[in-house]
Scaffold this motif. Structure first.
Motif, PDB file in Angstrom:
ATOM      1  N   GLY A   1      -6.830 -23.593 -22.153  1.00  0.00           N
ATOM      2  CA  GLY A   1      -7.934 -24.552 -21.609  1.00  0.00           C
ATOM      3  C   GLY A   1      -9.083 -24.124 -21.447  1.00  0.00           C
ATOM      4  O   GLY A   1      -8.950 -22.923 -20.581  1.00  0.00           O
ATOM      5  N   GLU A   2     -10.351 -24.366 -20.943  1.00  0.00           N
ATOM      6  CA  GLU A   2     -11.208 -24.476 -20.172  1.00  0.00           C
ATOM      7  C   GLU A   2     -11.471 -23.948 -18.541  1.00  0.00           C
ATOM      8  O   GLU A   2     -11.014 -23.879 -17.801  1.00  0.00           O
ATOM      9  N   GLY A   3     -10.663 -25.586 -18.242  1.00  0.00           N
ATOM     10  CA  GLY A   3     -11.157 -26.357 -16.840  1.00  0.00           C
ATOM     11  C   GLY A   3     -10.285 -27.457 -16.664  1.00  0.00           C
ATOM     12  O   GLY A   3      -9.818 -28.120 -17.054  1.00  0.00           O
ATOM     13  N   PRO A   4      -8.759 -28.094 -15.417  1.00  0.00           N
ATOM     14  CA  PRO A   4      -8.947 -29.072 -15.347  1.00  0.00           C
ATOM     15  C   PRO A   4      -9.414 -30.303 -15.834  1.00  0.00           C
ATOM     16  O   PRO A   4     -10.570 -29.976 -15.303  1.00  0.00           O
ATOM     17  N   GLY A   5      -8.799 -31.362 -16.066  1.00  0.00           N
ATOM     18  CA  GLY A   5     -10.441 -32.858 -15.520  1.00  0.00           C
ATOM     19  C   GLY A   5      -9.762 -33.285 -14.154  1.00  0.00           C
ATOM     20  O   GLY A   5      -8.271 -32.728 -13.116  1.00  0.00           O
TER      21      GLY A   5
ATOM     22  N   GLU B   1      -5.378 -33.234 -14.426  1.00  0.00           N
ATOM     23  CA  GLU B   1      -4.839 -32.217 -13.846  1.00  0.00           C
ATOM     24  C   GLU B   1      -4.206 -31.804 -12.566  1.00  0.00           C
ATOM     25  O   GLU B   1      -3.339 -30.786 -11.845  1.00  0.00           O
TER      26      GLU B   1
ATOM     27  N   PRO C   1      -1.648 -28.175 -15.595  1.00  0.00           N
ATOM     28  CA  PRO C   1      -2.612 -27.830 -17.038  1.00  0.00           C
ATOM     29  C   PRO C   1      -1.748 -28.817 -17.675  1.00  0.00           C
ATOM     30  O   PRO C   1      -0.925 -29.038 -18.067  1.00  0.00           O
ATOM     31  N   PHE C   2      -2.865 -29.589 -18.547  1.00  0.00           N
ATOM     32  CA  PHE C   2      -3.216 -30.114 -19.835  1.00  0.00           C
ATOM     33  C   PHE C   2      -2.211 -31.621 -19.687  1.00  0.00           C
ATOM     34  O   PHE C   2      -1.178 -32.024 -19.960  1.00  0.00           O
TER      35      PHE C   2
ATOM     36  N   ASN D   1      -5.569 -22.129 -18.076  1.00  0.00           N
ATOM     37  CA  ASN D   1      -7.004 -22.301 -18.259  1.00  0.00           C
ATOM     38  C   ASN D   1      -7.769 -21.043 -17.397  1.00  0.00           C
ATOM     39  O   ASN D   1      -7.480 -20.606 -16.782  1.00  0.00           O
TER      40      ASN D   1
ATOM     41  N   HIS E   1     -10.392 -27.170 -28.858  1.00  0.00           N
ATOM     42  CA  HIS E   1     -10.083 -27.661 -27.829  1.00  0.00           C
ATOM     43  C   HIS E   1      -9.961 -29.461 -27.854  1.00  0.00           C
ATOM     44  O   HIS E   1      -9.826 -30.722 -28.844  1.00  0.00           O
TER      45      HIS E   1
HETATM   46  N1  URA Z   1      -8.690 -29.933 -20.355  1.00  0.00           N
HETATM   47  C1  URA Z   1      -8.171 -27.986 -19.726  1.00  0.00           C
HETATM   48  O1  URA Z   1      -9.507 -27.405 -21.232  1.00  0.00           O
HETATM   49  N2  URA Z   1      -7.756 -27.802 -19.483  1.00  0.00           N
HETATM   50  C2  URA Z   1      -6.854 -29.018 -18.959  1.00  0.00           C
HETATM   51  O2  URA Z   1      -5.653 -28.322 -18.049  1.00  0.00           O
HETATM   52  C3  URA Z   1      -7.759 -30.377 -19.524  1.00  0.00           C
HETATM   53  C4  URA Z   1      -7.421 -30.267 -20.068  1.00  0.00           C
END
Ligand code: URA
Length: 228
Positions: free
Chosen positions: A79-83, A86, A92-93, A125, A199
């Protein structure tokens, strides 16, 4: 970087025991990245990340989100990065997009008669700290954190990678092409097949029914490729 500086760096990393060097096909990132020490493991990578302060993202993070799932996974989702969720849980996710991703993995696998669930794959991520206000990671943040993502991928050595969204696609493929054009086709990262798809956060938007259908198709293709 000058050739002399590159040589110095390579010798330095060789002395540290690094055996493999990767070149990334992009002009926006550093051309040479020393990456995988011999016998790399997820534990070692996580230890090397430590209490990371290598980029500005550490300033507002609560937890580093390293990744979750099986070290033996045949399939890795990036994925992209933690929200916010997370960042709070260190996994993650796990927020709304994560719940959709879990449903997609478990639901598609069950429907296609493939005996796997989310814990059987690996999920991580591009950046491991939450960007403020969930903004897109900056190129230098992707570059710095990317070395750890690449080590994770190298150490797991999956049969395929699924890039979730444009940031993951850019980090892995070094392309500026949008997801709509990249999705549904196989690409490669360091010899490993990469499928790009939307995504899950994008799929949560109510008007994206068509994208949802396409993402399920992409996932079906990946799951059959990896597990048949
Ligand atoms: N979106 C992401 O790209 N990664 C995550 O871990 C959560 C949401």
């Amino acid at each position: 970087m000058t050739p002399d500086r590159a040589r110095q760096l390579l010798e330095f990393y060789q002395d540290l025991g690094f055996k493999t060097i990767y070149r990334r096909p992009t002009t926006t990132m550093l051309p040479v990245l020393p990456l995988a020490p011999a016998h790399d493991t997820l534990d070692k990578i996580s230890q090397d990340i430590g209490d990371c302060k290598r980029c500005r993202l550490h300033e507002q993070r609560n937890r580093i989100v390293f990744g979750s799932g099986s070290e033996q996974a045949r399939l890795v989702f990036v994925g992209e990065g933690p929200g916010a969720d997370e960042d709070a849980q260190g996994m993650p996710f796990v927020g709304r997009a994560g719940q959709l991703l879990t449903q997609m993995i478990d639901g598609t696998a069950a429907k296609e008669g493939i005996p796997i669930k989310r814990p059987d794959v690996y999920i991580c991520n591009v950046v491991k700290c939450r960007p403020p206000d969930n903004r897109t990671p900056e190129p230098d943040e992707m570059e710095i954190c990317g070395q750890f993502l690449f080590r994770q991928l190298k150490s797991i050595n999956p049969r395929a990678i699924c890039a979730l969204g444009g940031t993951a696609a850019k980090a892995l493929l070094g392309t500026k092409e949008g997801v709509t054009r990249l999705r549904g086709k196989w690409h490669k990262w360091s010899g490993i097949p990469v499928m790009v798809t939307y995504h899950p956060s994008y799929l949560l938007r109510p008007y994206n029914q068509n994208a949802k259908r396409e993402a399920w198709e992409d996932l079906k293709t990946v799951l059959h490729y990896v597990y048949d």
